[in-house]
Design a protein around this motif. Structure first.
Motif, mmCIF file in Angstrom:
data_model
loop_
_atom_site.group_PDB
_atom_site.id
_atom_site.type_symbol
_atom_site.label_atom_id
_atom_site.label_comp_id
_atom_site.label_asym_id
_atom_site.label_seq_id
_atom_site.Cartn_x
_atom_site.Cartn_y
_atom_site.Cartn_z
ATOM 1 N N ALA A 159 -7.678 12.920 23.774
ATOM 2 C CA ALA A 159 -8.221 12.791 25.139
ATOM 3 C C ALA A 159 -7.937 11.421 25.760
ATOM 4 N N HIS A 160 -7.648 10.414 24.902
ATOM 5 C CA HIS A 160 -7.513 9.041 25.431
ATOM 6 C C HIS A 160 -6.241 8.364 24.929
ATOM 7 N N PRO A 161 -5.109 8.759 25.487
ATOM 8 C CA PRO A 161 -3.851 8.117 25.066
ATOM 9 C C PRO A 161 -3.796 6.629 25.413
ATOM 10 N N GLU A 162 -4.715 6.174 26.285
ATOM 11 C CA GLU A 162 -4.737 4.742 26.650
ATOM 12 C C GLU A 162 -5.229 3.854 25.499
ATOM 13 N N VAL A 163 -5.850 4.468 24.488
ATOM 14 C CA VAL A 163 -6.277 3.692 23.317
ATOM 15 C C VAL A 163 -5.025 3.254 22.556
ATOM 16 N N GLU A 164 -4.899 1.937 22.353
ATOM 17 C CA GLU A 164 -3.660 1.417 21.760
ATOM 18 C C GLU A 164 -3.749 1.193 20.252
ATOM 19 N N PHE A 165 -4.953 1.047 19.728
ATOM 20 C CA PHE A 165 -5.104 0.829 18.288
ATOM 21 C C PHE A 165 -6.496 1.296 17.871
ATOM 22 N N VAL A 166 -6.661 1.505 16.573
ATOM 23 C CA VAL A 166 -7.953 1.991 16.058
ATOM 24 C C VAL A 166 -8.396 1.100 14.901
ATOM 25 N N GLN A 167 -9.661 0.743 14.905
ATOM 26 C CA GLN A 167 -10.235 -0.027 13.800
ATOM 27 C C GLN A 167 -11.020 0.941 12.909
ATOM 28 N N LEU A 168 -10.644 1.010 11.636
ATOM 29 C CA LEU A 168 -11.215 1.995 10.717
ATOM 30 C C LEU A 168 -11.854 1.342 9.508
ATOM 31 N N GLN A 169 -12.888 1.990 8.982
ATOM 32 C CA GLN A 169 -13.403 1.599 7.666
ATOM 33 C C GLN A 169 -12.439 2.165 6.629
ATOM 34 N N LEU A 170 -11.757 1.281 5.927
ATOM 35 C CA LEU A 170 -10.743 1.754 4.977
ATOM 36 C C LEU A 170 -10.778 0.879 3.730
ATOM 37 N N ASN A 171 -11.028 1.500 2.599
ATOM 38 C CA ASN A 171 -10.969 0.782 1.320
ATOM 39 C C ASN A 171 -10.718 1.806 0.223
ATOM 40 N N TYR A 172 -10.426 1.353 -0.984
ATOM 41 C CA TYR A 172 -9.954 2.311 -1.998
ATOM 42 C C TYR A 172 -11.050 3.254 -2.475
ATOM 43 N N ILE A 173 -12.317 2.870 -2.322
ATOM 44 C CA ILE A 173 -13.391 3.776 -2.747
ATOM 45 C C ILE A 173 -13.664 4.833 -1.676
ATOM 46 N N ASP A 174 -13.498 4.485 -0.419
ATOM 47 C CA ASP A 174 -13.734 5.452 0.670
ATOM 48 C C ASP A 174 -12.490 6.267 1.008
ATOM 49 N N TRP A 175 -11.365 5.924 0.395
ATOM 50 C CA TRP A 175 -10.081 6.538 0.771
ATOM 51 C C TRP A 175 -10.165 8.069 0.745
ATOM 52 N N ASP A 176 -10.704 8.612 -0.344
ATOM 53 C CA ASP A 176 -10.824 10.079 -0.437
ATOM 54 C C ASP A 176 -12.275 10.529 -0.392
ATOM 55 N N ASN A 177 -13.153 9.679 0.112
ATOM 56 C CA ASN A 177 -14.568 10.044 0.229
ATOM 57 C C ASN A 177 -14.735 11.150 1.273
ATOM 58 N N ALA A 178 -15.482 12.210 0.876
ATOM 59 C CA ALA A 178 -15.602 13.389 1.745
ATOM 60 C C ALA A 178 -16.241 13.061 3.085
#
Ligand code: SF4
Ligand code: SF4
Length: 375
Positions: A159-178
């Motif tokens: 819906a928002h192609p104007e968004v240029e980047f995304v900040q995510l919670q990302l680490n090896y324990i959450d990588w495959d967390n459901a």
């Protein structure tokens, strides 16, 4: 000069009094900022709400007033959750410029996008507001910080192609967390070709204190390298990650982080295998051994997202309140059945390949998430 991949997160700055988050130790912060810049790093991340509203002031004192504007990039965020009416956005934005002492922000994010905040941002047209600020030259790049599932992220980015980047919670324990779905969210960003900034690479400091067995594995392979360095390098090794934020609380932490990130090398195959083994060690200490297969989900008459709740239960038990598990539970339980809605029909247990006592586990989950918190 190529931009280095480590950003200074200004949400856990050193404090004068550990019980007063607004009392930032400015002298130590100045020293940290100076060394960070001297070592060739240049990205700083703050937000309206950090340190009881005082992080942006600290940025002004420690960074903006003491260093040339073109020697760093500054990111801050619109506190969507605080917005009541459209006029609030202008008021807060102007306040942010003033508090930081700048004419523009290099990066500006709509803060903490989840289903509830996305509804507010849509109702008040926060995306349109940010684009107007971009046209005025007050924002250089527009992004979102994101805290919900991959499906909603897909909807937001479509819906928002104007968004240029995304900040995510990302680490090896959450990588495959459901529930956190780091990998799935990262893949959505790749689908929409949005570069990623990583927050919580060390999961609020918890991956700096891994079990002894895991620590030994890391130490044997790379003596002297901290567990935090492994976690930050894991995040920075994902190819579409352009920045990893670390909320640094003292000078030693800053020296450690800037040391191994000065000449960043992505994890090699052997190191990736060690991270996998470390992940297994951490996961083996979990309370509910749900694999997240979802075989139990479809027939639940109460529409309870079982694997997500169990993942959150495990997170809270393993990492405590700083895991943000209650926040994510709140997100989910507004849309789906609560753990305490379980009517013990047993349908799920008959489908679980792990033969889990789901009804009992659901009671445990309800007890910690649906009961008023005991002090
Ligand atoms: S026992 Fe509870 S969780 Fe399982 S299917 Fe029935 S209502 Fe859903
Ligand atoms: S079927 Fe069992 S293992 Fe699979 S998601 Fe449900 S509770 Fe977890």
């Amino acid at each position: 000069m190529e931009q280095k991949k480590l950003g200074f997160g200004m949400m856990r700055l050193p404090l004068l009094d550990p019980n007063d988050p607004a009392g930032v130790d400015l002298m130590q912060t100045c020293r940290m900022v100076d060394t960070f810049l001297e070592r060739g790093f240049s990205y700083f991340d703050t937000a309206y709400m950090y340190h009881g509203g005082k992080s942006e002031n600290a940025v002004c004192q420690a960074l903006v007033k003491r260093h040339p504007r073109d020697s760093y990039q500054l990111a801050t965020k619109l506190p969507v959750t605080m917005l009541k009416q459209a006029e609030d956005m202008d008021r807060i934005f102007n306040d942010q410029l003033k508090k930081c002492g700048v004419e523009y922000f290099d990066y500006y994010l709509l803060h903490c996008m989840n289903a509830a905040n996305y509804a507010i941002a849509t109702r008040l047209d926060s995306f349109g507001f940010a684009m107007r600020k971009k046209k005025e030259g007050r924002i250089h790049r527009l992004g979102i910080s994101y805290h919900d599932n991959a499906q909603l992220l897909d909807e937001v980015l479509a819906a928002h192609p104007e968004v240029e980047f995304v900040q995510l919670q990302l680490n090896y324990i959450d990588w495959d967390n459901a529930n956190i779905q780091s990998r799935l969210c990262y893949e959505v960003c790749q689908k929409y070709k949005k570069p990623v900034i990583v927050m919580e690479p060390v999961k609020g400091g918890t991956l700096a204190a891994v079990p002894e067995e895991a620590k030994k594995l890391m130490e044997e392979y790379a003596p002297g390298m901290s567990p935090a360095s492994w976690a930050i390098r894991f995040a920075a090794s994902q190819k579409d990650v352009f920045m990893v934020l670390s909320g640094m609380s003292d000078y030693e932490q800053l020296l450690d982080n800037t040391g191994f990130m000065q000449e960043f090398h992505p994890l090699c195959e052997q190191e990736t295998e060690i991270i996998q083994r470390v992940t297994d060690i951490i996961n083996s200490s979990i309370s509910i051994p749900c694999t997240g297969c979802r075989y139990c989900v479809d027939g639940c008459p109460q529409n309870i997202p079982l694997p997500q709740y169990f993942a959150l239960y495990n997170q809270l038990k393993q990492f405590g309140e700083q895991s943000n598990a209650r926040f994510y539970y709140g997100n989910l339980s507004r849309r789906f059945g609560k753990a305490s809605d379980c009517i013990a029909c047993g349908q799920c247990e008959s489908h679980c390949p792990q033969h889990l006592k789901i009804i009992d586990f659901m009671k445990d989950t309800a007890e910690i998430f649906d009961q008023p918190k005991k002090n």
